[in-house]
Design a protein around this motif. Sequence first.
Motif, PDB file in Angstrom:
ATOM      1  N   LEU A 217       0.820  -1.203   0.000  1.00  0.00           N
ATOM      2  CA  LEU A 217       0.000   0.000   0.000  1.00  0.00           C
ATOM      3  C   LEU A 217       0.857   1.257   0.000  1.00  0.00           C
ATOM      4  O   LEU A 217       0.395   2.324  -0.383  1.00  0.00           O
ATOM      5  N   ARG A 218       2.123   1.128   0.443  1.00  0.00           N
ATOM      6  CA  ARG A 218       2.996   2.288   0.557  1.00  0.00           C
ATOM      7  C   ARG A 218       4.146   2.263  -0.424  1.00  0.00           C
ATOM      8  O   ARG A 218       4.704   3.298  -0.735  1.00  0.00           O
ATOM      9  N   ASP A 219       4.550   1.091  -0.885  1.00  0.00           N
ATOM     10  CA  ASP A 219       5.677   0.953  -1.788  1.00  0.00           C
ATOM     11  C   ASP A 219       5.151   0.682  -3.194  1.00  0.00           C
ATOM     12  O   ASP A 219       4.761  -0.430  -3.525  1.00  0.00           O
ATOM     13  N   GLY A 220       5.127   1.716  -4.022  1.00  0.00           N
ATOM     14  CA  GLY A 220       4.583   1.569  -5.358  1.00  0.00           C
ATOM     15  C   GLY A 220       5.350   0.585  -6.213  1.00  0.00           C
ATOM     16  O   GLY A 220       4.771  -0.098  -7.065  1.00  0.00           O
ATOM     17  N   ARG A 221       6.677   0.484  -5.999  1.00  0.00           N
ATOM     18  CA  ARG A 221       7.470  -0.466  -6.768  1.00  0.00           C
ATOM     19  C   ARG A 221       7.026  -1.896  -6.501  1.00  0.00           C
ATOM     20  O   ARG A 221       6.885  -2.708  -7.416  1.00  0.00           O
ATOM     21  N   LEU A 222       6.776  -2.203  -5.220  1.00  0.00           N
ATOM     22  CA  LEU A 222       6.327  -3.543  -4.866  1.00  0.00           C
ATOM     23  C   LEU A 222       4.925  -3.808  -5.398  1.00  0.00           C
ATOM     24  O   LEU A 222       4.626  -4.903  -5.892  1.00  0.00           O
ATOM     25  N   ALA A 223       4.061  -2.813  -5.309  1.00  0.00           N
ATOM     26  CA  ALA A 223       2.684  -2.994  -5.781  1.00  0.00           C
ATOM     27  C   ALA A 223       2.648  -3.317  -7.274  1.00  0.00           C
ATOM     28  O   ALA A 223       1.905  -4.201  -7.715  1.00  0.00           O
ATOM     29  N   LYS A 224       3.452  -2.606  -8.074  1.00  0.00           N
ATOM     30  CA  LYS A 224       3.479  -2.878  -9.515  1.00  0.00           C
ATOM     31  C   LYS A 224       4.033  -4.267  -9.805  1.00  0.00           C
ATOM     32  O   LYS A 224       3.520  -4.986 -10.668  1.00  0.00           O
ATOM     33  N   LEU A 225       5.087  -4.632  -9.076  1.00  0.00           N
ATOM     34  CA  LEU A 225       5.660  -5.962  -9.267  1.00  0.00           C
ATOM     35  C   LEU A 225       4.635  -7.052  -8.982  1.00  0.00           C
ATOM     36  O   LEU A 225       4.454  -7.995  -9.769  1.00  0.00           O
ATOM     37  N   LEU A 226       3.927  -6.924  -7.856  1.00  0.00           N
ATOM     38  CA  LEU A 226       2.980  -7.963  -7.453  1.00  0.00           C
ATOM     39  C   LEU A 226       1.760  -8.009  -8.372  1.00  0.00           C
ATOM     40  O   LEU A 226       1.160  -9.067  -8.559  1.00  0.00           O
ATOM     41  N   LEU A 227       1.379  -6.873  -8.942  1.00  0.00           N
ATOM     42  CA  LEU A 227       0.265  -6.866  -9.896  1.00  0.00           C
ATOM     43  C   LEU A 227       0.579  -7.752 -11.097  1.00  0.00           C
ATOM     44  O   LEU A 227      -0.258  -8.569 -11.527  1.00  0.00           O
ATOM     45  N   TRP A 228       1.786  -7.625 -11.633  1.00  0.00           N
ATOM     46  CA  TRP A 228       2.161  -8.452 -12.772  1.00  0.00           C
ATOM     47  C   TRP A 228       2.320  -9.914 -12.371  1.00  0.00           C
ATOM     48  O   TRP A 228       2.031 -10.811 -13.167  1.00  0.00           O
ATOM     49  N   VAL A 229       2.779 -10.156 -11.147  1.00  0.00           N
ATOM     50  CA  VAL A 229       2.873 -11.528 -10.661  1.00  0.00           C
ATOM     51  C   VAL A 229       1.496 -12.188 -10.672  1.00  0.00           C
ATOM     52  O   VAL A 229       1.329 -13.329 -11.123  1.00  0.00           O
ATOM     53  N   VAL A 230       0.496 -11.470 -10.155  1.00  0.00           N
ATOM     54  CA  VAL A 230      -0.866 -12.015 -10.114  1.00  0.00           C
ATOM     55  C   VAL A 230      -1.363 -12.344 -11.518  1.00  0.00           C
ATOM     56  O   VAL A 230      -1.882 -13.434 -11.788  1.00  0.00           O
ATOM     57  N   LEU A 231      -1.191 -11.408 -12.444  1.00  0.00           N
ATOM     58  CA  LEU A 231      -1.701 -11.626 -13.797  1.00  0.00           C
ATOM     59  C   LEU A 231      -1.002 -12.801 -14.477  1.00  0.00           C
ATOM     60  O   LEU A 231      -1.635 -13.595 -15.179  1.00  0.00           O
ATOM     61  N   PHE A 232       0.308 -12.902 -14.264  1.00  0.00           N
ATOM     62  CA  PHE A 232       1.049 -13.994 -14.899  1.00  0.00           C
ATOM     63  C   PHE A 232       0.678 -15.350 -14.303  1.00  0.00           C
ATOM     64  O   PHE A 232       0.529 -16.345 -15.012  1.00  0.00           O
ATOM     65  N   GLU A 233       0.518 -15.388 -12.985  1.00  0.00           N
ATOM     66  CA  GLU A 233       0.305 -16.659 -12.312  1.00  0.00           C
ATOM     67  C   GLU A 233      -1.120 -17.170 -12.414  1.00  0.00           C
ATOM     68  O   GLU A 233      -1.360 -18.376 -12.290  1.00  0.00           O
TER      69      GLU A 233
END
Length: 434
Positions: A217-233
């Motif tokens: 919620l606070r680290d935008g870099r992590l949020a973007k990374l995890l968004l792509w992880v969800v879509l890929f997985e």
Amino acid sequence: MTTISSSWLGLPRPALLGLFLFFCAGFADGALVPFFPLWASSEADIPIGAIGLLFGCYAGGELIAAPLIGGIADRVGRRPVLILSSLGVGCGFLALFFIHGVAATAIVLILTGMCESVLHPTILTAIADVTEPSAHPRWFGMARVSSSAGQILGPACGALLALLSLSTVFLAAGGMLILGGVVMLAALGETIGSGRAGDRQEEEEEEEGLSALLPALRDGRLAKLLLWVVLFEISGNWIEAVIPLYARDAGTLSPSGVGALFAYAAALTVGLQMLVSRFAEARSALWLTAGAGLSTIAAFVLLMASPATLSLIAAVSLCSMAQMLVGPLVPTAVNALAPAARRASYMAASSVAVDLKDSLGPSIGTALYALAPRLPWAAGIPLVAIASVGLGVAIGRARQVFGPATSEACFDAEAARPETPAAWSAGPAMEEYS
């Protein structure tokens, strides 16, 4: 043998115990997941379209708990969290053998998922506590190997138990995780004090509350990374969730055959993961994720063409290769972004992405399958193509921007160069162990 034994004895005990617990969790997943859709549709009389919702209950429990207790290992320690979570998940799997009905199954799965929400991220955190950052990709690769070794024996054991009753696989899955919890209770020491100097002061300065436990919620870099992880997985998860139904309805594989198929896929990971990891050290993140995406797309094309046994074997082989390419990259990137005193919180945030995948993947996949048997494979092709490119870009950026504790204290001059893929390869510390 003496040399090998001495080499293993020189490794950090908490890291070795973490690999063992990964083996137990892999065994439980391997014994349970391939047979759950078959048990639900045949013995529990649950409609195919609703099977994904039960998968979603398990992942939903993880999603409920992760924002509240996801970072608890940063506060109370790794040891109690690993003991209680492994015992809780084991008892939950055992309970599935005794209960009946959709509502009771859903409640047990939610409670089990709440216990599981902290299991995998805390194992990875404990390993990171006692190993050098430059060695993390190697250790996370070994964690995948350990999990896959369990996933070889799990489906094989489940295939034998399925000859008696599909519900007996719950006994094997739960018993293995209870064994893991007992071993952690007897042998694991606390690792939270193994960080570098200054970690305690940084920890004391961290905020409390929900925002501290969900750094995405606070680290935008992590949020973007995890968004792509969800879509890929999500689409990759359809292989695991849909193939048992696809093979059964086509008359290709029996329940025991499904177990043997997934045991074979896990054996590939055990045999090839470390070789693939060494090959990947000289490649960019975008190159690796693009290769993983192409492998997954090829698997979907084969499944669209035919549900024959050869197509199923080739498809799970390609998907296993895709996971070998991408699997170690994600926790390494998350750990690189995390301050040392917030490792468990960041790993817990990454587990939320996995939980979303485990919830949305089976739900969407089985719903698409209920509409048309080949629809999941057709829909997965464009999703994987887009997500693999986005994931590669996000991981590449994470590799170039390290968290404060990592950049200042944990990387030497060679490993800290963001342009060098060797920054994520094993360093001198791991050479001693190998």
